[in-house]
Motif scaffolding. Structure first.
Motif, PDB file in Angstrom:
ATOM      1  N   UNK A  50       0.829  -1.205   0.000  1.00 18.28           N
ATOM      2  CA  UNK A  50       0.000   0.000   0.000  1.00 18.28           C
ATOM      3  C   UNK A  50       0.866   1.258   0.000  1.00 18.28           C
ATOM      4  N   UNK A  51       1.876   1.291   0.836  1.00 15.60           N
ATOM      5  CA  UNK A  51       2.704   2.494   0.938  1.00 15.60           C
ATOM      6  C   UNK A  51       3.494   2.748  -0.330  1.00 15.60           C
ATOM      7  N   UNK A  52       4.064   1.706  -0.915  1.00 16.82           N
ATOM      8  CA  UNK A  52       4.793   1.901  -2.169  1.00 16.82           C
ATOM      9  C   UNK A  52       3.858   2.364  -3.283  1.00 16.82           C
ATOM     10  N   UNK A  53       2.686   1.765  -3.335  1.00 16.00           N
ATOM     11  CA  UNK A  53       1.723   2.178  -4.360  1.00 16.00           C
ATOM     12  C   UNK A  53       1.307   3.624  -4.137  1.00 16.00           C
ATOM     13  N   UNK A  54       1.077   4.007  -2.878  1.00 18.69           N
ATOM     14  CA  UNK A  54       0.679   5.383  -2.587  1.00 18.69           C
ATOM     15  C   UNK A  54       1.776   6.369  -2.975  1.00 18.69           C
ATOM     16  N   UNK A  55       3.032   6.022  -2.702  1.00 18.66           N
ATOM     17  CA  UNK A  55       4.144   6.915  -3.058  1.00 18.66           C
ATOM     18  C   UNK A  55       4.246   7.059  -4.563  1.00 18.66           C
ATOM     19  N   UNK A  56       4.180   5.947  -5.284  1.00 23.06           N
ATOM     20  CA  UNK A  56       4.293   5.997  -6.750  1.00 23.06           C
ATOM     21  C   UNK A  56       3.145   6.792  -7.348  1.00 23.06           C
ATOM     22  N   UNK A  64       6.116  13.830 -10.983  1.00 19.34           N
ATOM     23  CA  UNK A  64       7.479  13.606 -10.516  1.00 19.34           C
ATOM     24  C   UNK A  64       7.805  12.120 -10.648  1.00 19.34           C
ATOM     25  N   UNK A  65       9.100  11.843 -10.700  1.00 20.09           N
ATOM     26  CA  UNK A  65       9.541  10.453 -10.747  1.00 20.09           C
ATOM     27  C   UNK A  65      10.801  10.310  -9.906  1.00 20.09           C
ATOM     28  N   UNK A  66      10.689   9.548  -8.826  1.00 18.74           N
ATOM     29  CA  UNK A  66      11.830   9.328  -7.950  1.00 18.74           C
ATOM     30  C   UNK A  66      12.569   8.056  -8.373  1.00 18.74           C
ATOM     31  N   UNK A  67      13.869   7.996  -8.129  1.00 19.49           N
ATOM     32  CA  UNK A  67      14.573   6.717  -8.311  1.00 19.49           C
ATOM     33  C   UNK A  67      13.989   5.670  -7.371  1.00 19.49           C
ATOM     34  N   UNK A  68      14.011   4.423  -7.802  1.00 26.68           N
ATOM     35  CA  UNK A  68      13.373   3.369  -7.002  1.00 26.68           C
ATOM     36  C   UNK A  68      13.945   3.248  -5.593  1.00 26.68           C
ATOM     37  N   UNK A  69      15.255   3.452  -5.358  1.00 27.15           N
ATOM     38  CA  UNK A  69      15.717   3.340  -3.964  1.00 27.15           C
ATOM     39  C   UNK A  69      15.036   4.339  -3.031  1.00 27.15           C
ATOM     40  N   UNK A  70      14.695   5.539  -3.567  1.00 29.00           N
ATOM     41  CA  UNK A  70      14.029   6.530  -2.723  1.00 29.00           C
ATOM     42  C   UNK A  70      12.621   6.055  -2.342  1.00 29.00           C
ATOM     43  N   UNK A  71      11.909   5.512  -3.326  1.00 30.14           N
ATOM     44  CA  UNK A  71      10.562   4.999  -3.053  1.00 30.14           C
ATOM     45  C   UNK A  71      10.631   3.831  -2.064  1.00 30.14           C
ATOM     46  N   UNK A  72      11.571   2.955  -2.285  1.00 30.21           N
ATOM     47  CA  UNK A  72      11.742   1.767  -1.449  1.00 30.21           C
ATOM     48  C   UNK A  72      12.068   2.157  -0.009  1.00 30.21           C
ATOM     49  N   UNK A  74      11.554   5.104   1.416  1.00 28.97           N
ATOM     50  CA  UNK A  74      10.463   5.866   2.012  1.00 28.97           C
ATOM     51  C   UNK A  74       9.384   4.925   2.541  1.00 28.97           C
ATOM     52  N   UNK A  75       9.032   3.904   1.753  1.00 27.65           N
ATOM     53  CA  UNK A  75       8.034   2.936   2.227  1.00 27.65           C
ATOM     54  C   UNK A  75       8.519   2.215   3.476  1.00 27.65           C
ATOM     55  N   UNK A  76       9.795   1.856   3.510  1.00 29.48           N
ATOM     56  CA  UNK A  76      10.363   1.191   4.678  1.00 29.48           C
ATOM     57  C   UNK A  76      10.295   2.101   5.903  1.00 29.48           C
ATOM     58  N   UNK A  77      10.630   3.389   5.705  1.00 25.91           N
ATOM     59  CA  UNK A  77      10.616   4.325   6.827  1.00 25.91           C
ATOM     60  C   UNK A  77       9.201   4.515   7.372  1.00 25.91           C
ATOM     61  N   UNK A  78       8.215   4.606   6.491  1.00 26.97           N
ATOM     62  CA  UNK A  78       6.834   4.805   6.942  1.00 26.97           C
ATOM     63  C   UNK A  78       6.331   3.574   7.685  1.00 26.97           C
ATOM     64  N   UNK A  79       6.664   2.363   7.185  1.00 27.08           N
ATOM     65  CA  UNK A  79       6.260   1.139   7.879  1.00 27.08           C
ATOM     66  C   UNK A  79       6.832   1.120   9.294  1.00 27.08           C
ATOM     67  N   UNK A  80       8.093   1.536   9.436  1.00 24.84           N
ATOM     68  CA  UNK A  80       8.729   1.515  10.752  1.00 24.84           C
ATOM     69  C   UNK A  80       8.176   2.613  11.655  1.00 24.84           C
ATOM     70  N   UNK A  81       7.754   3.737  11.072  1.00 25.81           N
ATOM     71  CA  UNK A  81       7.112   4.764  11.883  1.00 25.81           C
ATOM     72  C   UNK A  81       5.781   4.265  12.437  1.00 25.81           C
TER      73      UNK A  81
END
Length: 529
Positions: A50-56, A64-72, A74-81
């Motif tokens: 869900x978080x990766x889909x929401x970011x994309x 905008x288009x972020x490099x995949x490591x940034x999306x990856x 960011x999703x990891x950081x939000x899950x941990x938050x």
């Protein structure tokens, strides 16, 4: 979602002015994914999706288009938050590493697939799925070994069958069941069919590879090696990943030196299981309890003993089951199925070759093993015991000449006195408390004869038998004998090379949220950790 919105706009054109198709498709997709994630239990993989889909979607709608490591990341950081404890879940690491690998290898996106007939498109889709699963399987193999000490060899086949089955059949039926409940029966049947197929795969010879758990530096190097093998890099660089994998695959835990031995009293709850290791051999004394009255109930052999044996890379030479009570023999079927090569001795087997009898002796790597009880005349003509189950307990003495260990099962005080009077010169460095510290055992005569330097008590936390009994602990205290108990110590390890030290797993593996209870504090009487 976009196609549905366009069809709706054909009837109400003003809908496109209120919400353009890209926004409808993006927001609708995120809403649908969120609903499914909540429906499935909101686990870490669902959160990540869900978080990766929401970011994309958010980036695309804002052009905008972020490099995949940034999306990856960011999703990891939000899950941990949202859930900091997710770091402790194996699913968190497996999920995010798998997605990161798929992003990094970018399979199937280099060029658009040409059009063709539906069999050709289906074949290309299957090959793409095969490639993706092959990449993920190879990359996650070292991480799976690190987390679980095992790797599923048939996992690729299982995923190729399970992913389409769940995606195309189970999930739609489960979701549609909200509106038509009878469809839930169809989803349940589909899950049962899949479960039977996966169980059949799991029974294949060599379906899983078990390896000892390597130290963290070797394990992390192996994980990096698995990633290198699947990245889009020159083959020379990719094959260098094998050099990082090799040490972890060949790792063998250290063993006692020749002439020394090691004793590990496992934490199996209210029961007994002890692993004895020499330089080249291993013996299991008792197999732990069965956790329930049903014949198919879980048991300590499967849940505790076998995982330890796999983590240490142990192949048992002998198993001694002291007596037939289920808290000592409940795990025997699981251990026997996984370790068929081991020789078995017990006090309840009518086969003379598998019967423990006083006088049996053998020597491994400079360490002597001797059965002290029961006596030959304690068995009747049919090979069954003449005494009670507890009184028939196999008593084992292990010694290297300088240090010794005495293991007595659930032997009672009368048998203890007879053994002590028969061999008044016998001493023991460490003693496994008979009958889990019951007041019917650990008699003064036995303690005065063996004069142990340490007593290990295997009992369950707040067990209904009140083991170890206060009167027994008082006997230990009067003689200045330190003792450790499973609820406070966890698995206790004692080595003949360090006879004055016992290692408690609850101490060496303590987490900050572990609180020492009263029972554990009471055990801090003179023993070293």
């Amino acid at each position: 979602m976009g196609a549905l919105w366009r069809r709706l706009a054909l009837r109400w054109p003003k809908a496109l002015l209120a919400l353009p198709t890209p926004w409808a498709a993006g927001l609708g997709g995120v809403a649908l994914a969120t609903a499914y994630a909540l429906f499935s239990g909101w686990g870490v993989p669902a959160q990540r999706t869900v978080l990766m889909l929401a970011v994309v979607v958010g980036l695309r709608l804002s052009v905008r288009q972020w490099p995949w490591p940034h999306v990856w990341l960011l999703a990891m950081a939000v899950v941990l938050l949202l859930d900091p404890w997710a770091l402790m879940q194996a699913g968190f690491w497996l999920s995010f590493v798998a997605v990161g690998i798929l992003f990094a290898t970018d399979p199937g996106r280099r060029s658009p697939a040409p059009e063709g007939s539906w069999p050709q498109r289906a074949a290309r889709a299957f090959l793409a799925l095969l490639r993706e699963q092959g990449v993920v399987t190879v990359a996650l193999a070292p991480l799976t070994l690190l987390l679980f000490g095992q790797f599923s060899v048939v996992g690729l086949v299982a995923d190729l069958a399970a992913i389409p089955w769940v995606t195309l059949l189970v999930t739609p039926l489960a979701l549609l069941g909200v509106f038509a409940p009878p469809l839930w029966d169809g989803a349940a049947w589909a899950v049962q069919a899949l479960s039977l197929a996966l169980q059949w795969l799991a029974q294949w010879p060599g379906a899983a590879l078990f390896r000892p758990v390597a130290p963290w530096p070797l394990a992390l190097a192996a994980v990096l090696g698995g990633v290198l093998l699947v990245l889009r890099l020159p083959w020379v660089v990719r094959l260098s990943g094998l050099m990082l994998l090799w040490p972890a695959l060949l790792y063998a835990p250290p063993r006692p030196a020749p002439g020394q031995f090691e004793l590990i009293a496992l934490d199996v709850g209210q029961g007994s299981a002890v692993l004895l290791r020499t330089a080249g051999h291993s013996l299991l004394y008792d197999t732990g309890p069965r956790y329930g009255p049903q014949p198919d109930a879980a048991d300590a052999g499967d849940r505790v003993v076998l995982p330890l044996l796999r983590a240490l890379g142990e192949r048992l030479d002998t198993v001694v089951v002291s007596h037939s009570d289920s808290d000592h023999s409940g795990g025997a079927p699981s251990v026997q199925a996984a370790q068929p090569q081991a020789r078995w001795l017990s006090s309840y087997d009518s086969d003379a070759a598998r019967r423990c009898v006083a006088g049996q002796r053998w020597r491994w790597d400079g360490v002597d093993f001797e059965v002290l009880h029961p006596q030959p005349d304690d068995y009747d003509e049919t090979g069954h015991g003449r005494l009670s189950s507890n009184a028939m307990s196999c008593v084992l003495l292990v010694s290297n000449g300088a240090q010794s260990a005495w293991l007595g099962g659930d032997i009672d005080a009368a048998r203890e006195v007879r053994l002590a009077l028969a061999r008044p010169e016998q001493r023991a460095t460490v003693m496994l408390a008979p009958h889990h510290g019951s007041q019917t055992s650990s008699s003064p005569v036995l303690l005065n004869t063996l004069r142990p330097s340490l007593v290990m008590v295997q009992s369950g936390y707040r067990n209904r038998f009140n083991h170890p009994a206060p009167v027994v602990l008082e006997r230990y205290a009067q003689r200045g004998i330190p003792w450790v108990n499973s609820p406070g110590c966890g698995a206790a390890t004692w080595r003949s090379a360090e006879p004055d030290r016992v290692v408690c797993q609850r101490e060496v593996g303590r987490r900050y949220w572990h609180h020492p209870g009263k029972q554990e504090n009471d055990q801090s009487n003179d023993h070293n950790h």
